[in-house]
Design a protein around this motif. Sequence first.
Motif, PDB file in Angstrom:
ATOM      1  N   ARG A  14      -4.187   1.003   6.974  1.00 44.38           N
ATOM      2  CA  ARG A  14      -3.209   0.517   7.961  1.00 44.38           C
ATOM      3  C   ARG A  14      -3.560  -0.940   8.227  1.00 44.38           C
ATOM      4  O   ARG A  14      -4.720  -1.290   8.422  1.00 44.38           O
ATOM      5  N   THR A  62       1.327  -0.674  -2.784  1.00 39.69           N
ATOM      6  CA  THR A  62       2.530  -0.318  -2.029  1.00 39.69           C
ATOM      7  C   THR A  62       2.434  -0.844  -0.606  1.00 39.69           C
ATOM      8  O   THR A  62       1.345  -1.010  -0.065  1.00 39.69           O
ATOM      9  N   SER A 119       4.435  -0.053   3.169  1.00 38.28           N
ATOM     10  CA  SER A 119       5.360   0.767   3.945  1.00 38.28           C
ATOM     11  C   SER A 119       5.315   0.264   5.384  1.00 38.28           C
ATOM     12  O   SER A 119       4.318   0.462   6.082  1.00 38.28           O
ATOM     13  N   GLU A 169       5.887  -0.058   9.276  1.00 36.11           N
ATOM     14  CA  GLU A 169       6.020   0.871  10.401  1.00 36.11           C
ATOM     15  C   GLU A 169       6.618   0.196  11.630  1.00 36.11           C
ATOM     16  O   GLU A 169       7.337   0.836  12.390  1.00 36.11           O
ATOM     17  N   LEU A 192      11.030  -7.048   5.031  1.00 36.18           N
ATOM     18  CA  LEU A 192      10.928  -5.599   5.200  1.00 36.18           C
ATOM     19  C   LEU A 192      10.799  -5.241   6.670  1.00 36.18           C
ATOM     20  O   LEU A 192      10.033  -5.881   7.400  1.00 36.18           O
ATOM     21  N   GLY A 245      10.448   1.438   8.145  1.00 36.40           N
ATOM     22  CA  GLY A 245      10.995   2.394   7.187  1.00 36.40           C
ATOM     23  C   GLY A 245      11.147   1.832   5.787  1.00 36.40           C
ATOM     24  O   GLY A 245      11.367   2.585   4.837  1.00 36.40           O
ATOM     25  N   ASP A 246      11.014   0.515   5.617  1.00 41.57           N
ATOM     26  CA  ASP A 246      11.133  -0.080   4.282  1.00 41.57           C
ATOM     27  C   ASP A 246       9.842   0.120   3.501  1.00 41.57           C
ATOM     28  O   ASP A 246       8.740   0.142   4.058  1.00 41.57           O
ATOM     29  N   PHE A 247      10.009   0.243   2.184  1.00 43.94           N
ATOM     30  CA  PHE A 247       8.900   0.526   1.275  1.00 43.94           C
ATOM     31  C   PHE A 247       9.029  -0.369   0.054  1.00 43.94           C
ATOM     32  O   PHE A 247      10.131  -0.591  -0.442  1.00 43.94           O
ATOM     33  N   LEU A 295       7.018  -1.063  -3.833  1.00 47.06           N
ATOM     34  CA  LEU A 295       6.008  -0.689  -4.816  1.00 47.06           C
ATOM     35  C   LEU A 295       5.856  -1.860  -5.776  1.00 47.06           C
ATOM     36  O   LEU A 295       6.851  -2.331  -6.337  1.00 47.06           O
ATOM     37  N   PHE A 305       1.856  -2.093   9.029  1.00 52.98           N
ATOM     38  CA  PHE A 305       2.304  -1.444   7.794  1.00 52.98           C
ATOM     39  C   PHE A 305       1.151  -0.696   7.148  1.00 52.98           C
ATOM     40  O   PHE A 305      -0.020  -0.927   7.460  1.00 52.98           O
ATOM     41  N   THR A 306       1.502   0.238   6.272  1.00 52.49           N
ATOM     42  CA  THR A 306       0.515   0.964   5.487  1.00 52.49           C
ATOM     43  C   THR A 306       0.498   0.352   4.095  1.00 52.49           C
ATOM     44  O   THR A 306       1.546   0.121   3.495  1.00 52.49           O
ATOM     45  N   SER A 333      -1.342   0.579   0.220  1.00 46.50           N
ATOM     46  CA  SER A 333      -2.138   1.444  -0.652  1.00 46.50           C
ATOM     47  C   SER A 333      -2.349   0.772  -1.998  1.00 46.50           C
ATOM     48  O   SER A 333      -1.563  -0.085  -2.414  1.00 46.50           O
TER      49      SER A 333
END
Length: 154
Positions: free
Chosen positions: A33, A54, A56, A58, A73, A76-78, A80, A99-100, A102
Motif C-alpha cells: 500500500r 500493477t 490500483s 483507492e 487514475l 477503482g482504476d487499475f 498493469l 493505491f496498492t 504489486s
Amino acid sequence: MHRGLGPNAVIGGMRIFYLARSDETADDMGVYRVEMDPRTPGAGLHRHARLTETFSVEAARLALHVDGADHDLGPGDFALIPPGIAHAFANRSDRPVRFTLSFAPALGREGFFEGLARLAAAGRLSDRAAMAELMARYDQEPLAGFAAWSEVSG
C-alpha cells in the motif's frame, strides 16, 4: 494479516506499507500500500526487464505515464505494466493519494524501498551513482527524462 500501524518505508512524502512481502510469497509477488502526500514525486521514467507492476487506486488521483501516454487514475482504476514498458508516476494533485502497488515476481522489492528510504533520509536521492546502483540491483532501469516526468509544481 495485520502488519501494524506505521509504514515500513518512508521516502519523502511517500509511505509504503508491506501487505505481502516477497519472502512470504517465495518471491512470486510483492504487494504494497502506498500513500503519497499532495504534490509528491513518485518514480521517474523507468522500465523493468522482468517485473510486471500493477497500480490500483483507492483514494484521490494518481498521475501515471505509460509508454508515452499520460493517464489520470482515480478510485477503482487499475493499470498493469508488463516488463519492458516505460512508465512513471506522481501525485500532482492537492490531495493525498492511496493505491496498492504489486510486483510479480517480487525480486525482493522491499530491499529497493528500504534502499530508497535510506538515501532519502541521507538527502541523497539526487545522487545519480547511488540511485543507479540501487536500481540495477532491483530490476529498474532509468530512462531518458527519468527525473523530469515525476517532478511536481509546488
